[in-house]
Each structure stands twice: as structure tokens, then as C-alpha cells.
Design an enzyme around this catalytic site. Structure first.
Site, PDB file in Angstrom:
ATOM      1  N   HIS A 153       8.298  47.163  -8.598  1.00  0.00           N
ATOM      2  CA  HIS A 153       9.053  46.423  -7.999  1.00  0.00           C
ATOM      3  C   HIS A 153      10.241  47.167  -7.200  1.00  0.00           C
ATOM      4  O   HIS A 153      11.406  46.815  -7.268  1.00  0.00           O
ATOM      5  CB  HIS A 153       9.780  45.359  -8.785  1.00  0.00           C
ATOM      6  CG  HIS A 153       8.907  44.616  -9.660  1.00  0.00           C
ATOM      7  ND1 HIS A 153       8.204  43.327  -9.361  1.00  0.00           N
ATOM      8  CD2 HIS A 153       8.190  45.010 -10.817  1.00  0.00           C
ATOM      9  CE1 HIS A 153       7.213  42.858 -10.273  1.00  0.00           C
ATOM     10  NE2 HIS A 153       7.110  43.899 -11.094  1.00  0.00           N
ATOM     11  N   SER A 274      20.289  61.992  15.372  1.00  0.00           N
ATOM     12  CA  SER A 274      20.804  60.869  16.008  1.00  0.00           C
ATOM     13  C   SER A 274      21.553  61.296  17.164  1.00  0.00           C
ATOM     14  O   SER A 274      22.110  62.517  17.111  1.00  0.00           O
ATOM     15  CB  SER A 274      21.511  60.055  15.102  1.00  0.00           C
ATOM     16  OG  SER A 274      22.544  59.342  15.959  1.00  0.00           O
ATOM     17  N   LYS A 280      22.818  62.553  10.776  1.00  0.00           N
ATOM     18  CA  LYS A 280      21.655  61.877  10.634  1.00  0.00           C
ATOM     19  C   LYS A 280      20.338  62.845  10.504  1.00  0.00           C
ATOM     20  O   LYS A 280      20.359  63.638  11.175  1.00  0.00           O
ATOM     21  CB  LYS A 280      21.402  60.958  11.703  1.00  0.00           C
ATOM     22  CG  LYS A 280      21.947  59.342  11.618  1.00  0.00           C
ATOM     23  CD  LYS A 280      21.896  58.725  10.171  1.00  0.00           C
ATOM     24  CE  LYS A 280      20.679  58.219  10.013  1.00  0.00           C
ATOM     25  NZ  LYS A 280      20.437  56.784  10.657  1.00  0.00           N
ATOM     26  N   GLU A 287       7.953  57.177  10.009  1.00  0.00           N
ATOM     27  CA  GLU A 287       8.100  55.654  10.549  1.00  0.00           C
ATOM     28  C   GLU A 287       6.963  55.468  11.562  1.00  0.00           C
ATOM     29  O   GLU A 287       6.533  54.232  11.397  1.00  0.00           O
ATOM     30  CB  GLU A 287       9.436  55.567  11.172  1.00  0.00           C
ATOM     31  CG  GLU A 287      10.661  55.770  10.140  1.00  0.00           C
ATOM     32  CD  GLU A 287      11.914  56.066  10.594  1.00  0.00           C
ATOM     33  OE1 GLU A 287      12.639  54.749  11.244  1.00  0.00           O
ATOM     34  OE2 GLU A 287      12.505  56.904  11.219  1.00  0.00           O
TER      35      GLU A 287
END
Ligand code: ARG
Length: 456
Positions: A153, A274, A280, A287
Site C-alpha cells: 500500500h 528544470s 530539480k 517517466e
């Protein structure tokens, strides 16, 4: 090729809409191989002269050479790769070229081409899968006895070896490798001899033809053969599920390399920055893999939807199989390479991972301790749950308990409890072969490494 039936030339835009040469040029090599074998089969059956067969074979080999050396050669106004090859043969050989299509249909030709294509391309995908498994095994080996929490979970559940985590993903990819074997087995059948739908009226020795093409057997039924794209669907299923596995690995790595966990660090070379936020470090390749799993799954569903309402026999709808297959192949090849690079470049923050594997997620081990002292498990669960409730509210964990506090919870706790509760002890206490026990993981790792040595 088929214009003799009509009074007018085809409508240009609609012809273009129906043509597949733009993408089925990828089957060029397979089409030529299939045609060489067909020419020989026609000669063996006495349908064409041996000289004609030889001329066809030579011309086809020349086309193949030229196409390999000069990819742009495989192009033109033709409807598809089959008509392209036939046109060139006819331009070169005249009537001899015109004899090649005797007793043969493009319906079976496109099927044999696609089968041959998959038979030669699937092993490349399997090699790339094995390379990712090898990268995971290498990370497992270098993780040694480092521990981390495993999640259920997405909540910390129990301590495991970091190696166990890597090998979990390797296990899924090994199943994918097997699934591609199955997809290959399904592609391995000769449809030639099926004609357009009813079979061919020339005495073709289909067994010899199958052998010539390296195919293990002949299809059972010509109607089925011209309708059947199950082998394509199986390939897309194997691709989709592999992509789903890569996506789940990507998701794990995205989460666990993020600032909240930071058990893993991604290589700078495989991360992106970024344009606005200087701090970042983004996991773009992971992704993208996650995103592309949707696309690969879409190809499977798309083909199944294309097939589901088709009447028996060949229907032009089946032309939709190829772009799905080619794009699935490109997608999976690119994704496997990216994941392999990311896994290769991964480092483990052993201290952070171990710290996260400590604390209240050792509760099951505490309960197991009580079971070892004769307490019924359900009772032990209650006792430890009450301890957890209190510790959590006080922002403490088991390590901070004095012996008096342990005893207050249950008189079955002895002095040794303090040494018995810890992530390493937890891991070492496992007893089953699939568990995270260090000996079990070592055996698993050895097995994966042996598999890689064979499969890679
Ligand atoms: N381009 C076609 C395909 O991909 C080849 C088979 C064409 N057969 C036909 N009867 N139109 O399926």
C-alpha cells in the site's frame, strides 16, 4: 498489379490511404526471403522451370543486397512491399518475374513476412530484456547486505535486502523473456500454400517450403491462416506486459530516488534539470518509460479491437497489425535501453535505506517473538498493536523501550528482545526460499546470474 480488373485508374488519395509501403518496407528482407523460397517451391513442384527459379532467386538476392546497402532503394509508388518486389522483378526479368506469384496470394505472403520478421526480431528484444536483468543482478550483487523497507500500500511494510528488491524486478522480466519465446513459437508456422483462402492448386511441398524458411510446421487450415493474427496479438501482449513491468520498475525508482525516500540516487547523466527551478533533478527517462507503457498496451488493445469483428478470411483491416507491431517493437527497444542505463547508473544510499527499514515496521518481528514464547499469534498481534499505538503517539520506536516497558506490555518479553528486534535480524529470520533471508537471496542471485549467462 490488380488494375486489370478496373476500367479506371485508382483514385490517388484513396490509393494512398490504402497503401502500406510507407511502413511495411520494414518487411522487405522477409518478403524477399519468402519469395526466394516460393520460387524454389514452384520449381520443385514443376510449376516453373528450374532456370526461371534460378533467375528469380538471383534477382531477389540482388534486390536484397541493394536494399541492405541502400535503404532508400526500398521505396516507390507501390501499394505495399509485396508489389514493390514484384514490380522490380518484372522490370528486371519480364515474364519470369511475372511467374513468381503463381498460386500465391498477398494474404499468405503478408502473414509469412510478418512471421519471419518476428522470428528474427524477437531474439533482439529478448537480448535487451536479458541485459536489463543483468543490470538488476549487478545492482543486487553490489548491494550486498544492505537493507531497505519493502512496501505494501506504499506504506513501509517489512525490512528486505536491497538485493531482494532488485531481484523482484528481475523475476518479472524473466517471465517476459519466456513470454516472448511463446510469441515466437506462435509465429513459427508456414501459411504459404493457403492461397488467398482455399489453398493452392499447385502441388507445393509445404513441408519442404517450411524447412527452407526455417519454420517448424505448416498451418492447419487455410481459412484460419488468412484470418489469423493471433501471433501478432501474442507479440503485442508480451510487449505490453514487459512495458508494464518496466513502468512499475520506473515508478519504484522515481519514488524511491525522490527526496522523501532517497534510498537510490540516479546518475546525473540520466537525469534532467528544470528550466526554472535550479534544484530539480528529474527522472525524465523513467517517466517516459512509464508513459510509453500506455502506448504499448494501446497497441495490444487496438489490434484486438481490429480483429474482433472480422469475418473469416483476410480483410484489409488486418493491415493495421503492422504499425502496431513496429511501434511496439521500437517502444520496447528504446525503453529497455533507457531502463538498463538508469539501473546501471543507480547508487544506493545504504544508511538512509537502513534507517527507513528500522522503527515500527519491525512490529511483525516483535509479534513473531511472542509467538516463539508460546503466545497465540492473534493475541501477539493485539499486544504489539497496542505498543505501536502508544509508541507512534509518543513519536518513539521499539529501540527506545526499556526492559521494564517491554515487560509492561507482556511478561513474555525477556532481556534478549532488544537484540532480537532490528532490520538485519528481521531479514535473517526468514526461512523460505523465496524470502529475503540472505542465504535465500544469495541463491536467487546465483540463479539469476546463471540465467543471464545463458540468455544474454
Ligand atoms: N498490405 C496488405 C496488408 O498489410 C497486404 C495484403 C494485401 N492483400 C489484399 N488482399 N489486399 O495486409
Amino acid at each position: 498489379m490488380w488494375s486489370g480488373r478496373f476500367e479506371t485508374a485508382p483514385d490517388a488519395a484513396t490509393f494512398e490511404f490504402g497503401s502500406s509501403f510507407r511502413f511495411d518496407r520494414r518487411l522487405f528482407e522477409d518478403d524477399v526471403r519468402g519469395s526466394i523460397a516460393w520460387a524454389r517451391a514452384l520449381a520443385r513442384a514443376g510449376v516453373i522451370q528450374t532456370d526461371d527459379a534460378r533467375a528469380l532467386e538471383n534477382a531477389l538476392n540482388e534486390l536484397l543486397d541493394r536494399g541492405r546497402k541502400e535503404p532508400s532503394f526500398v521505396g516507390g509508388p507501390d501499394e505495399d512491399v509485396h508489389s514493390f518486389v514484384e514490380r522490380l522483378l518484372t522490370e528486371r526479368l519480364g515474364d519470369t518475374g511475372r511467374r513468381l506469384h503463381t498460386g500465391r496470394s498477398r494474404n499468405e505472403q503478408v502473414s509469412v513476412d510478418l512471421r519471419l520478421y518476428l522470428l528474427r526480431r524477437v531474439p533482439l528484444i529478448q537480448r535487451a530484456i536479458a541485459a536489463v536483468v543483468a543490470a538488476l543482478a549487478a545492482r543486487a550483487r553490489s548491494a550486498g547486505d544492505a537493507v531497505m523497507p519493502a512496501f505494501t500500500h506504499l506504506r513501509p511494510a517489512q525490512p528486505v535486502l536491497v538485493a531482494h528488491f532488485f531481484l523482484a524486478h528481475a523475476a518479472a522480466l524473466r517471465r517476459d523473456h519466456v513470454r516472448f519465446d511463446q510469441a515466437r513459437d506462435e509465429a513459427d508456422a508456414l501459411p504459404l500454400g493457403s492461397g488467398a483462402i482455399a489453398g493452392t492448386s499447385y502441388p507445393i511441398d509445404t513441408d519442404a517450403l517450411a524447412r527452407d524458411l526455417g519454420l517448424s510446421h505448416v498451418v492447419a487450415n487455410s481459412i484460419d491462416a488468412s484470418s489469423d493474427r493471433d501471433f501478432a496479438a501474442s507479440f503485442l501482449y508480451a510487449s505490453a506486459l514487459t512495458m508494464v513491468h518496466l513502468s512499475r520498475l520506473a515508478e519504484d525508482l522515481i519514488i524511491l530516488s525522490g527526496d522523501e525516500y532517497r534510498f537510490f540516487e540516479l546518475s546525473d547523466a540520466l537525469s534532467t534539470g528544470s528550466s526554472m527551478m535550479p534544484q530539480k533533478k528529474n527522472p525524465d527517462p523513467l517517466e517516459l518509460v512509464r508513459g510509453k507503457s500506455g502506448r504499448a498496451t494501446g497497441h495490444l488493445i487496438g489490434l484486438l479491437m481490429t480483429i474482433k469483428g472480422l469475418p473469416s478470411g483476410y480483410n484489409k483491416d488486418l493491415q493495421e497489425d503492422k504499425e502496431a507491431i513496429f511501434d511496439a517493437e521500437d517502444t520496447i527497444a528504446g525503453s529497455l535501453a533507457a531502463v538498463r542505463a538508469v539501473v546501471d547508473g543507480l547508487t544506493v544510499d545504504v544508511e538512509r535505506a537502513e534507517a527507513a527499514a528500522s522503527g515500527l515496521l519491525l512490529a511483525t518481528d516483535v509479534a513473531d517473538y511472542l509467538v516463539g514464547r508460546g503466545v497465540a499469534f492473534r493475541r501477539a498481534h493485539e499486544i504489539v498493536a497496542a505498543m505501536v499505538r502508544r509508541l507512534a503517539s509518543e513519536k518513539r520506536d521499539f529501540a527506545s523501550l526499556t526492559i521494564a516497558e517491554w515487560r509492561a506490555a507482556s511478561d513474555r518479553f525477556d532481556e534478549d528482545i532488544a537484540d532480537r528486534v532490528g532490520p538485519r535480524q528481521s531479514v535473517a529470520a526468514r526461512r523460505t526460499p523465496q524470502s529475503t533471508a540472505p542465504q535465500a537471496v544469495a541463491a536467487q542471485l546465483a540463479d539469476v546470474e546463471q540465467w543471464v549467462a545463458r540468455a544474454g
